[in-house]
Write a protein that holds these residues in place. Sequence first.
Motif, PDB file in Angstrom:
ATOM      1  N   ARG A   1      99.833  -4.092  60.615  1.00  0.00           N
ATOM      2  CA  ARG A   1      98.917  -5.030  61.274  1.00  0.00           C
ATOM      3  C   ARG A   1      97.553  -5.065  60.594  1.00  0.00           C
ATOM      4  N   ARG A   2      97.318  -4.145  59.656  1.00  0.00           N
ATOM      5  CA  ARG A   2      96.081  -4.041  58.884  1.00  0.00           C
ATOM      6  C   ARG A   2      94.846  -3.888  59.769  1.00  0.00           C
ATOM      7  N   LYS A   3      94.967  -2.977  60.732  1.00  0.00           N
ATOM      8  CA  LYS A   3      93.828  -2.684  61.602  1.00  0.00           C
ATOM      9  C   LYS A   3      94.030  -1.312  62.242  1.00  0.00           C
ATOM     10  N   TYR A   4      92.938  -0.779  62.764  1.00  0.00           N
ATOM     11  CA  TYR A   4      93.007   0.472  63.500  1.00  0.00           C
ATOM     12  C   TYR A   4      93.469   0.186  64.924  1.00  0.00           C
ATOM     13  N   VAL A   5      94.362   1.025  65.428  1.00  0.00           N
ATOM     14  CA  VAL A   5      94.884   0.902  66.793  1.00  0.00           C
ATOM     15  C   VAL A   5      94.702   2.244  67.496  1.00  0.00           C
ATOM     16  N   THR A   6      94.677   2.212  68.814  1.00  0.00           N
ATOM     17  CA  THR A   6      94.497   3.435  69.592  1.00  0.00           C
ATOM     18  C   THR A   6      95.599   4.433  69.281  1.00  0.00           C
ATOM     19  N   LEU A   7      95.194   5.645  68.991  1.00  0.00           N
ATOM     20  CA  LEU A   7      96.141   6.704  68.652  1.00  0.00           C
ATOM     21  C   LEU A   7      96.656   7.350  69.936  1.00  0.00           C
ATOM     22  N   THR A   8      97.874   6.973  70.314  1.00  0.00           N
ATOM     23  CA  THR A   8      98.579   7.589  71.435  1.00  0.00           C
ATOM     24  C   THR A   8      99.730   8.403  70.850  1.00  0.00           C
ATOM     25  N   PRO A   9     100.344   9.283  71.627  1.00  0.00           N
ATOM     26  CA  PRO A   9     101.505  10.019  71.103  1.00  0.00           C
ATOM     27  C   PRO A   9     102.633   9.089  70.633  1.00  0.00           C
ATOM     28  N   GLU A  10     102.847   7.977  71.319  1.00  0.00           N
ATOM     29  CA  GLU A  10     103.875   7.025  70.891  1.00  0.00           C
ATOM     30  C   GLU A  10     103.478   6.322  69.594  1.00  0.00           C
TER      31      GLU A  10
ATOM     32  N   LEU B   1     106.023  16.041  63.243  1.00  0.00           N
ATOM     33  CA  LEU B   1     107.252  15.302  63.511  1.00  0.00           C
ATOM     34  C   LEU B   1     108.330  15.614  62.481  1.00  0.00           C
ATOM     35  N   ASN B   2     109.543  15.228  62.795  1.00  0.00           N
ATOM     36  CA  ASN B   2     110.668  15.358  61.885  1.00  0.00           C
ATOM     37  C   ASN B   2     110.790  14.071  61.067  1.00  0.00           C
ATOM     38  N   LEU B   3     109.690  13.723  60.439  1.00  0.00           N
ATOM     39  CA  LEU B   3     109.582  12.556  59.560  1.00  0.00           C
ATOM     40  C   LEU B   3     108.688  12.954  58.395  1.00  0.00           C
ATOM     41  N   PRO B   4     108.831  12.302  57.257  1.00  0.00           N
ATOM     42  CA  PRO B   4     107.986  12.665  56.114  1.00  0.00           C
ATOM     43  C   PRO B   4     106.499  12.502  56.438  1.00  0.00           C
ATOM     44  N   ALA B   5     105.725  13.455  55.977  1.00  0.00           N
ATOM     45  CA  ALA B   5     104.267  13.375  56.135  1.00  0.00           C
ATOM     46  C   ALA B   5     103.747  12.248  55.239  1.00  0.00           C
ATOM     47  N   TYR B   6     102.624  11.709  55.616  1.00  0.00           N
ATOM     48  CA  TYR B   6     101.985  10.691  54.775  1.00  0.00           C
ATOM     49  C   TYR B   6     100.476  10.770  54.969  1.00  0.00           C
ATOM     50  N   ASP B   7      99.761  10.078  54.121  1.00  0.00           N
ATOM     51  CA  ASP B   7      98.304  10.118  54.122  1.00  0.00           C
ATOM     52  C   ASP B   7      97.754   9.073  55.093  1.00  0.00           C
ATOM     53  N   TYR B   8      97.843   9.361  56.386  1.00  0.00           N
ATOM     54  CA  TYR B   8      97.374   8.432  57.412  1.00  0.00           C
ATOM     55  C   TYR B   8      95.851   8.465  57.492  1.00  0.00           C
ATOM     56  N   LYS B   9      95.295   7.414  58.087  1.00  0.00           N
ATOM     57  CA  LYS B   9      93.845   7.311  58.256  1.00  0.00           C
ATOM     58  C   LYS B   9      93.537   7.298  59.742  1.00  0.00           C
ATOM     59  N   ILE B  10      92.684   8.209  60.156  1.00  0.00           N
ATOM     60  CA  ILE B  10      92.250   8.287  61.552  1.00  0.00           C
ATOM     61  C   ILE B  10      90.738   8.181  61.590  1.00  0.00           C
ATOM     62  N   LYS B  11      90.226   7.452  62.577  1.00  0.00           N
ATOM     63  CA  LYS B  11      88.785   7.400  62.800  1.00  0.00           C
ATOM     64  C   LYS B  11      88.528   7.518  64.296  1.00  0.00           C
ATOM     65  N   HIS B  12      87.317   7.836  64.630  1.00  0.00           N
ATOM     66  CA  HIS B  12      86.930   8.001  66.031  1.00  0.00           C
ATOM     67  C   HIS B  12      85.868   6.963  66.355  1.00  0.00           C
ATOM     68  N   SER B  13      86.040   6.312  67.503  1.00  0.00           N
ATOM     69  CA  SER B  13      85.106   5.271  67.921  1.00  0.00           C
ATOM     70  C   SER B  13      85.040   5.235  69.441  1.00  0.00           C
ATOM     71  N   ALA B  14      83.836   5.291  69.968  1.00  0.00           N
ATOM     72  CA  ALA B  14      83.596   5.200  71.417  1.00  0.00           C
ATOM     73  C   ALA B  14      84.468   6.171  72.206  1.00  0.00           C
ATOM     74  N   GLY B  15      84.588   7.388  71.692  1.00  0.00           N
ATOM     75  CA  GLY B  15      85.348   8.413  72.406  1.00  0.00           C
ATOM     76  C   GLY B  15      86.855   8.322  72.252  1.00  0.00           C
ATOM     77  N   SER B  16      87.343   7.396  71.443  1.00  0.00           N
ATOM     78  CA  SER B  16      88.781   7.242  71.222  1.00  0.00           C
ATOM     79  C   SER B  16      89.135   7.551  69.780  1.00  0.00           C
ATOM     80  N   SER B  17      90.346   8.032  69.582  1.00  0.00           N
ATOM     81  CA  SER B  17      90.883   8.210  68.237  1.00  0.00           C
ATOM     82  C   SER B  17      91.715   6.994  67.899  1.00  0.00           C
TER      83      SER B  17
END
Length: 153
Positions: free
Chosen positions: A27-36, A4-20
């Motif tokens: 919100r202090r929680k993991y949310v479904t990773l969609t393009p939006e 993206l045309n935004l500063p990079a940052y140290d994001y956290k991604i995990k995989h669970s039940a076939g979803s990223s």
Amino acid sequence: MQQLNLPAYDYKIKHSAGSSLIFDFIRRKYVTLTPEEWVRQHFINFLVRHLQYPKSLLAIERGTTYNQLAKRTDLCVYGTSGHPVMLVECKAAGVTISAATVKQASVYNQQIRARYVVLTNGLQHYCWEVNFQTKEYKPLEIIPPFSELELNL
């Protein structure tokens, strides 16, 4: 996900039940990773870490109503007074910011009445200052840092 045309940052991604999932530090929680969501998380990082927006004043997917229909705003920034000062509408990087997108955000803002409206797809960012008395949207060259936002209220 797309760069993206935004500063990079140290994001956290995990995989669970076939979803990223991506960690949303507001919100202090993991949310479904969609393009939006990818765009929203990068934009939140930009506001908080680069423009000094207090994360305690950001609200994600807050409900509002328009013509008796329930709607959700992507991101709303509140001033220290507790009133909305900026409405942010995020789209996926592959979605063009069109007149329809602008209309969607301005319709939401009729109810919210934030002084600033931002549209982003992570590649392009548009910001307007709204004058509710004259019903004019003034395009801005940059997204104002929080300190300027508070000064202009």
